[in-house]
Design an enzyme around this catalytic site. Structure first.
Site, PDB file in Angstrom:
ATOM      1  N   TYR A  30       0.285  -4.762   8.388  1.00  0.00           N
ATOM      2  CA  TYR A  30      -0.410  -4.883   7.301  1.00  0.00           C
ATOM      3  C   TYR A  30      -0.904  -6.318   6.922  1.00  0.00           C
ATOM      4  CZ  TYR A  30      -1.301  -6.353   2.425  1.00  0.00           C
ATOM      5  OH  TYR A  30      -1.901  -6.652   1.307  1.00  0.00           O
TER       6      TYR A  30
ATOM      7  N   GLU B 182      -0.580 -13.401   1.154  1.00  0.00           N
ATOM      8  CA  GLU B 182      -0.200 -12.129   1.512  1.00  0.00           C
ATOM      9  C   GLU B 182       1.556 -12.161   2.177  1.00  0.00           C
ATOM     10  OE1 GLU B 182      -1.277  -9.290   1.323  1.00  0.00           O
ATOM     11  OE2 GLU B 182      -3.383  -9.815   1.198  1.00  0.00           O
TER      12      GLU B 182
ATOM     13  N   ASP C 286      -0.149  -1.271   2.833  1.00  0.00           N
ATOM     14  CA  ASP C 286       1.176  -1.587   2.275  1.00  0.00           C
ATOM     15  C   ASP C 286       1.321  -0.207   1.380  1.00  0.00           C
ATOM     16  OD1 ASP C 286      -0.664  -1.544  -0.023  1.00  0.00           O
ATOM     17  OD2 ASP C 286       0.095  -3.680  -0.562  1.00  0.00           O
TER      18      ASP C 286
ATOM     19  N   CYS D 261      -8.892  13.234  -5.945  1.00  0.00           N
ATOM     20  CA  CYS D 261      -7.239  13.194  -5.794  1.00  0.00           C
ATOM     21  C   CYS D 261      -6.465  14.621  -5.759  1.00  0.00           C
ATOM     22  CB  CYS D 261      -6.672  12.242  -6.829  1.00  0.00           C
ATOM     23  SG  CYS D 261      -4.883  12.006  -6.652  1.00  0.00           S
TER      24      CYS D 261
END
Length: 369
Positions: free
Chosen positions: A140, A57, A158, A229
Site C-alpha cells: 500500500y 502514509e 488499504d 455499487c
C-alpha cells in the site's frame, strides 16, 4: 459549478450486467470528478513530494487524519528531509513519534532513510518494487508513494479501498486474506487510468474515509459510485466487507507506580527488543497488587514511602494484548536507586519518550504539576 460525473447514472442491463472489469473501469469518471471537488485540504497534499507522502502514509496507519496533522508538522520540523531522518538520534526520533503508537514504524522510517541515503544518494526511489524492499514499506505505502509523488501507475489498496471495492463488486471474500488484497491490487492496476493515478488512488481512499465509512452506515446519497455499487443494489451493505474473526487479545494486569521525590518522578527504559522496545515507562509490576504488596516491593528497592494513594485505573489495547492497569501515586523520602532514573516533568515532556499506554498517568502528573 456542478461536475457532470457527480450526477451521471451508469446504466446497465439486468440481462447483461457489467463484468467486474467493466465496473472498475466505469468508476473512473465519477470518481475523478468527485475527488476534484471534494478532496480534503491536508498538509501532505499541499506539496506531494516523495518524503512528505511517505511520512504521512506511515503516520496514517492506525491513526486518524485529524490526529496526525500536528504530529506531521512537528516531525517535518524536526526531520525536514530524508538526510535528517537518517541521522536522527534514536531517543529524539521516538520522542517526536510519541503519541502515535506502533513505534516500530518510526524505527523503520530511520532504517529506510539510511538505505535511501546510502544506496539511492538521498533520493527516494520511484520504483514500486524498490520501494517495497525498504523497511516498513508494504504494497500500500509503495503504491501511494509511487502514484501520488511520481505519477506511476501503481495500486494503493488499504482498508478503505478494500471496503469500497468489496461493496462496489458485492464481493463476500475475506478482506483480511493477503490473496484477496493482492487480487484487488491487480484488478486496479489493470483498470486504473494511466494519466491520473494519483487522483484515482486518493479518490478511492477518500471515499472510504468520509463516504463509505468504516463505522456506521455508508453515506450512499453522497457517493459518486452509488449507481454502480452492487452491495447497495443487493442490500448487502451490512455484511460487506466480510472479515474473519480475529483471535481474542490476551489480557495482562499491571500495577503502575508513580514514584515522586523532590519534584522528580521515576522512569525506566524498557528492553531493546519486544513490546515498546527502548521506550521509557513508569515502574510497573505484574498483577493488580494491594498497598501492602507495593510497600514490600518498595522496601526491597531501598525506598521509604511517605505517602501512598490510588492513581486510578486505565486500559490500553495493543494488537495482541490488553493491559488492564491500576496505579498508585507514591511520595518517597529518597531517590537513591540504581534501578530507576528520576527525571523532572520538563524532561519527561520533552526528552524521554513514554508510550501512549501510560497516557492516563502522564495526564495525571501533568494536570497536577
Amino acid at each position: 459549478m456542478e461536475h457532470f460525473y457527480e450526477k451521471l447514472q451508469i446504466l446497465e442491463s439486468e440481462k447483461k450486467p457489467l463484468t467486474p472489469t467493466e465496473r472498475l473501469r466505469a468508476i473512473q469518471g465519477p470518481l475523478l470528478s468527485w475527488y476534484d471537488s471534494h478532496a480534503r485540504i491536508l498538509p501532505w497534499r499541499e506539496t506531494p513530494d516523495p518524503y512528505r507522502v511517505w511520512i504521512s502514509e506511515i503516520m496514517l496507519q492506525q491513526t486518524r487524519v485529524e490526529a496526525v496533522k500536528p504530529y506531521f508538522a512537528r516531525f517535518l520540523e524536526a526531520f525536514p528531509d530524508v538526510q535528517a531522518l537518517a541521522l536522527a538520534d534514536d531517543e529524539r526520533l521516538l520522542k517526536m513519534w510519541e503519541g502515535l503508537g506502533y513505534y516500530n514504524r518510526a524505527r523503520n522510517l530511520k532504517k529506510a532513510a539510511q538505505i535511501v541515503v546510502e544506496e539511492y544518494h538521498g533520493r527516494i526511489p520511484s520504483s514500486y518494487e524498490k520501494l517495497k524492499k525498504l523497511p516498513g514499506i508494504g504494497s500500500y505505502t509503495a503504491g501511494a508513494i509511487a502514484s501520488i509523488a511520481y505519477g506511476i501507475k501503481a495500486p494503493a489498496v488499504d482498508g478503505n479501498v478494500l471496503r469500497v471495492l468489496s461493496r462496489l463488486l458485492a464481493s463476500e471474500e475475506d478482506i483480511l486474506k493477503a490473496s484477496v488484497k493482492k487480487k484487488m491490487e491487480q484488478d486496479l492496476t489493470d483498470t486504473m487510468p494511466g494519466d491520473r493515478v494519483s487522483a484515482f488512488n486518493q479518490g478511492l481512499i477518500e471515499i472510504g474515509a468520509i463516504v463509505c465509512v468504516p463505522n456506521g452506515q455508508p453515506k450512499c446519497g453522497e457517493c459518486p459510485l452509488s449507481s454502480l455499487c452492487l452491495a447497495r443494489r443487493k442490500g448487502l451493505l451490512d455484511s460487506i466487507p466480510y472479515k474473519s474473526s480475529k483471535k481474542p487479545r490476551r489480557v495482562e494486569e499491571r500495577t503502575i507506580l508513580i514514584l515522586e521525590s523532590g519534584g522528580k518522578i521515576a522512569i525506566e527504559k524498557r528492553p531493546d527488543s519486544g513490546l515498546l522496545a527502548s521506550l521509557y515507562q513508569f515502574p510497573n509490576l505484574d498483577g493488580h497488587l494491594g498497598e501492602k504488596e507495593v510497600r514490600a516491593f518498595l522496601e526491597s528497592c531501598g525506598f521509604i514511602s511517605l505517602k501512598m494513594e490510588p492513581a486510578g485505573k486505565a486500559k490500553h489495547v495493543f494488537s495482541h494484548v490488553e493491559w488492564h492497569m491500576q496505579g498508585y501515586r507514591i511520595l518517597l523520602e529518597n531517590t537513591v536507586s540504581d534501578r530507576y532514573l528520576f527525571a523532572d516533568l520538563t524532561e519527561i515532556r520533552t526528552k524521554y519518550p513514554l508510550p501512549n499506554a501510560f497516557s492516563a498517568y502522564i495526564k495525571l502528573i501533568n494536570r497536577e504539576s
